[in-house]
Design a protein around this motif. Structure first.
Motif, short mmCIF file in Angstrom:
data_model
loop_
_atom_site.label_atom_id
_atom_site.label_comp_id
_atom_site.label_asym_id
_atom_site.label_seq_id
_atom_site.Cartn_x
_atom_site.Cartn_y
_atom_site.Cartn_z
N THR A 159 52.06 49.85 43.07
CA THR A 159 51.66 48.70 43.90
C THR A 159 50.14 48.68 44.08
OG1 THR A 159 53.74 48.91 45.07
CG2 THR A 159 52.08 47.54 46.10
N PHE A 160 49.56 49.86 44.33
CA PHE A 160 48.10 49.92 44.51
C PHE A 160 47.39 49.47 43.23
CE2 PHE A 160 44.13 52.30 43.79
CZ PHE A 160 43.36 51.70 44.78
N LEU A 161 47.85 49.97 42.08
CA LEU A 161 47.18 49.60 40.83
C LEU A 161 47.24 48.08 40.63
CD1 LEU A 161 45.83 50.32 38.11
CD2 LEU A 161 48.12 50.50 37.14
N LEU A 162 48.42 47.50 40.86
CA LEU A 162 48.55 46.05 40.65
C LEU A 162 47.64 45.29 41.61
CD1 LEU A 162 52.39 45.76 40.13
CD2 LEU A 162 50.61 45.77 38.39
N LEU A 163 47.60 45.76 42.86
CA LEU A 163 46.78 45.09 43.86
C LEU A 163 45.30 45.17 43.48
CD1 LEU A 163 46.76 43.86 46.80
CD2 LEU A 163 46.26 46.15 47.59
N PHE A 164 44.86 46.35 43.11
CA PHE A 164 43.43 46.56 42.87
C PHE A 164 43.01 45.96 41.52
CE2 PHE A 164 39.39 48.78 42.66
CZ PHE A 164 38.97 48.60 43.96
N ALA A 165 43.76 46.35 40.45
CA ALA A 165 43.42 45.82 39.11
C ALA A 165 43.62 44.32 39.10
CB ALA A 165 44.29 46.48 38.05
N GLY A 166 44.56 43.83 39.95
CA GLY A 166 44.90 42.42 39.92
C GLY A 166 43.87 41.51 40.58
N HIS A 167 42.94 42.06 41.35
CA HIS A 167 41.94 41.13 41.90
C HIS A 167 40.50 41.53 41.60
CE1 HIS A 167 41.30 43.96 45.17
NE2 HIS A 167 40.24 43.29 45.47
N GLN A 168 40.26 42.85 41.58
CA GLN A 168 38.88 43.33 41.43
C GLN A 168 38.19 42.80 40.16
OE1 GLN A 168 36.80 46.05 42.85
NE2 GLN A 168 35.50 45.28 41.23
N THR A 169 38.84 43.04 39.02
CA THR A 169 38.23 42.64 37.75
C THR A 169 38.12 41.12 37.64
OG1 THR A 169 40.42 43.07 36.92
CG2 THR A 169 38.71 44.57 36.19
N THR A 170 39.14 40.42 38.13
CA THR A 170 39.11 38.96 38.03
C THR A 170 38.00 38.39 38.91
OG1 THR A 170 41.50 39.08 37.75
CG2 THR A 170 40.58 36.91 38.09
N ALA A 171 37.86 38.95 40.12
CA ALA A 171 36.80 38.49 41.02
C ALA A 171 35.43 38.71 40.38
CB ALA A 171 36.89 39.23 42.35
N ASP A 172 35.21 39.92 39.86
CA ASP A 172 33.91 40.20 39.25
C ASP A 172 33.71 39.35 38.00
OD1 ASP A 172 32.97 41.99 41.12
OD2 ASP A 172 33.99 43.69 40.21
N PHE A 173 34.79 39.13 37.25
CA PHE A 173 34.65 38.29 36.06
C PHE A 173 34.23 36.87 36.46
CE2 PHE A 173 36.57 35.10 33.21
CZ PHE A 173 35.64 35.23 32.21
N LEU A 174 34.88 36.31 37.48
CA LEU A 174 34.56 34.93 37.88
C LEU A 174 33.09 34.84 38.30
CD1 LEU A 174 37.76 33.87 39.87
CD2 LEU A 174 37.00 33.06 37.62
N GLY A 175 32.62 35.82 39.10
CA GLY A 175 31.22 35.81 39.53
C GLY A 175 30.28 35.90 38.33
N ASN A 176 30.55 36.85 37.43
CA ASN A 176 29.67 37.02 36.25
C ASN A 176 29.68 35.76 35.40
OD1 ASN A 176 29.52 39.61 37.19
ND2 ASN A 176 30.57 40.59 35.47
N ALA A 177 30.87 35.15 35.27
CA ALA A 177 31.00 33.98 34.40
C ALA A 177 30.21 32.80 34.96
CB ALA A 177 32.47 33.61 34.24
N VAL A 178 30.36 32.56 36.28
CA VAL A 178 29.64 31.43 36.88
C VAL A 178 28.12 31.68 36.78
CG1 VAL A 178 29.20 30.16 39.03
CG2 VAL A 178 31.55 30.78 38.40
N LEU A 179 27.71 32.92 37.06
CA LEU A 179 26.27 33.22 36.97
C LEU A 179 25.77 32.99 35.54
CD1 LEU A 179 23.72 34.26 38.41
CD2 LEU A 179 24.37 36.58 37.69
N ALA A 180 26.53 33.42 34.55
CA ALA A 180 26.12 33.25 33.15
C ALA A 180 25.97 31.76 32.83
CB ALA A 180 27.12 33.91 32.21
N LEU A 181 26.91 30.95 33.31
CA LEU A 181 26.82 29.52 33.02
C LEU A 181 25.64 28.87 33.74
CD1 LEU A 181 30.61 28.57 33.07
CD2 LEU A 181 29.09 28.61 31.08
N LEU A 182 25.41 29.30 35.00
CA LEU A 182 24.30 28.70 35.75
C LEU A 182 22.94 29.09 35.15
CD1 LEU A 182 25.52 29.05 39.45
CD2 LEU A 182 25.62 27.06 37.95
N THR A 183 22.89 30.23 34.50
CA THR A 183 21.60 30.64 33.89
C THR A 183 21.53 30.23 32.41
OG1 THR A 183 22.59 32.83 33.58
CG2 THR A 183 21.13 32.57 35.47
N HIS A 184 22.55 29.55 31.93
CA HIS A 184 22.53 28.97 30.56
C HIS A 184 22.98 27.52 30.68
CE1 HIS A 184 22.77 33.30 29.81
NE2 HIS A 184 22.24 33.06 28.63
N PRO A 185 22.11 26.66 31.31
CA PRO A 185 22.54 25.30 31.65
C PRO A 185 23.05 24.50 30.45
CG PRO A 185 20.23 25.68 32.25
CD PRO A 185 20.73 26.96 31.72
#
Ligand code: HEM
Length: 407
Positions: free
Chosen positions: A238-264
């Motif tokens: 349960t812990f693995l699903l909870l942690f792996a299930g949001h941590q990487t996706t959250a960081d991915f979304l942040g990195n992705a939006v930042l990459a797009l905003l800095t590559h207009p």
């Protein structure tokens, strides 16, 4: 290895490395593609070329069995970590196969596709709250709560508890980024882990008394039916699903939006041609993924890569983000190109530990990015790029502490 052979921690774990690790990864790939590195967490070896990285991720001599007789986990997680970390990610077949089989059905593409309407509602609800503000910290308001809410609902964490679960996981995720002295910081992480462990153990017990139609409920039923998992394994899974299930996706979304905003120009291309989105998500993951180095493996014998001997017992890190910028595999690898033909990147790993949540992650990213582009047309970075606060370089994750935007 002697200290002279190692790439010193002071070279790798700097603020400059946190801001842009790719020049360092490029130098290592060329000059020292297999090298020992000193680290504030634990010494390890780093593999940075694409072909070596892919081979290493399926190399049976690189074990993930951190809780076996050699107790490698002690060097990596420290004592008292079994309660949360003794899970499929830290085990080899056949243990791994047994632990993964129980949950794999719940993450099968068809099951995940059925969640699309609900995930779309969560996305819209979060954006509804952002729109009237005119500005936002997208990590706090969107990238973190979206996957957290989704995985909590899937697992069956009651809504009233989402807040405290989020608080505990954020203490673990942002470790090393506060101004607290290291000993205090470690104590705070241990405390958060302990509370989360107790909470999940109680939740599993409650689901046994009151069976529910969610993933924890399904796990409890599987255990009761044929004893596939022990009670302790239920909690670590349960812990693995909870942690792996949001941590990487959250960081991915942040990195992705930042990459797009800095590559207009790439952002505009994506707005103009939404059908590029699925390929763009793969490219954004290749370009700046949230797990720069795969979770630690241990050499069970002396192993040669690129003619360099990695001694038995060494901890080995497969540098996914370095491999994903290998010019031998990706033309002009440091260029973000949402039209790039889908390459076989390693952002979701490779081999038996290949990401279990890949379909869910892709669906969340697709719904999140398409809604952000559609509903926040004037989206732009709210501070200069150099002022965007990131997770520390020594963190196992690559992500942002804040993503201030205006629109
Ligand atoms: C494993 C990446 C989202 C669950 C992995 C691995 C990577 C990865 C690279 C392999 C680690 C290794 O071999 O050391 C990502 C990325 C994601 C993401 C980049 C988001 C963009 C998710 C989601 C879930 C999930 C939404 C949902 C539960 C898992 C699990 C494993 C795993 C359970 C361990 C699998 C095993 O050991 O067999 N992920 N992941 N991940 N991921 Fe994901």
């Amino acid at each position: 290895m002697t200290d002279d052979d190692k790439v010193p921690a002071a070279e790798l774990y700097t603020e400059a490395f946190a801001a842009d690790p790719y020049p360092t990864f490029a130098r290592l790939r060329t000059e020292r593609p297999v090298c020992p590195v000193g680290s504030p967490r634990f010494d390890s070896w780093l593999i940075t070329r694409f072909d070596d990285a892919r081979a290493a991720l399926t190399d049976p001599r690189l074990s993930k069995d951190l809780y076996g007789p050699d107790q490698h986990y002690l060097r990596i997680f420290g004592p008292n970590s079994e309660g949360l970390n003794r899970n499929m990610l830290n085990s080899d077949p056949p243990e791994h196969t047994r632990l993964r089989r129980v949950v794999s059905q719940a993450f099968a593409p068809r099951r995940i596709e059925a969640l699309r309407p609900r995930v779309a509602v969560i996305v819209d609800h979060l954006i509804d709250k952002i729109v009237p503000q005119g500005e936002s910290d997208l990590m706090h308001d969107f990238a973190i709560p979206l996957p957290m809410t989704v995985i909590c609902e899937l697992l069956g964490v009651p809504p009233a508890d989402h807040g405290r679960v989020l608080d505990w996981t954020q203490v673990i995720r942002t470790s090393g980024s506060t101004s607290r002295p290291p000993a205090e910081e470690r104590a705070a992480v241990q405390e958060a882990q302990l509370r989360l462990h107790h909470y999940l153990a109680d939740l599993v017990r409650a689901k046994r008394d009151d069976p529910a139609d969610d993933i924890i409920g399904a796990l409890v039923r599987a255990v009761d039916l044929d004893g596939t998992l022990s009670e302790a394994e239920l909690v670590t899974t349960t812990f693995l699903l909870l942690f792996a299930g949001h941590q990487t996706t959250a960081d991915f979304l942040g990195n992705a939006v930042l990459a797009l905003l800095t590559h207009p120009e790439q952002l505009e291309l994506l707005r103009a041609t939404p059908r590029l989105l699925p390929a763009a998500i793969e490219e954004l993951l290749r370009f700046d993924g949230p797990l720069p180095v795969a979770s630690p493996r241990v050499a069970t014998e002396d192993i040669d890569y690129q003619g360099v001997r990695i001694p038995r017992g060494s901890i080995v890190g497969v540098a996914i983000n370095a491999a994903n910028h290998d010019p031998g595999h990706f033309a002009d690898p440091d260029r973000l190109d949402v039209r790039r033909v889908r390459g076989p990147h390693l952002g979701f790993g490779h081999g038996v530990h290949y990401c279990l949540g890949v379909s869910l992650a892709r669906m969340e990213a697709e719904l999140a990015l398409s809604a952000l582009l559609r509903r926040l047309p004037g989206l732009r970075l709210g501070v200069p790029l150099a002022e965007v606060r990131r997770l520390p370089a020594a963190s196992p994750f690559r992500g942002l502490l804040e993503l201030p935007v205006t629109f």
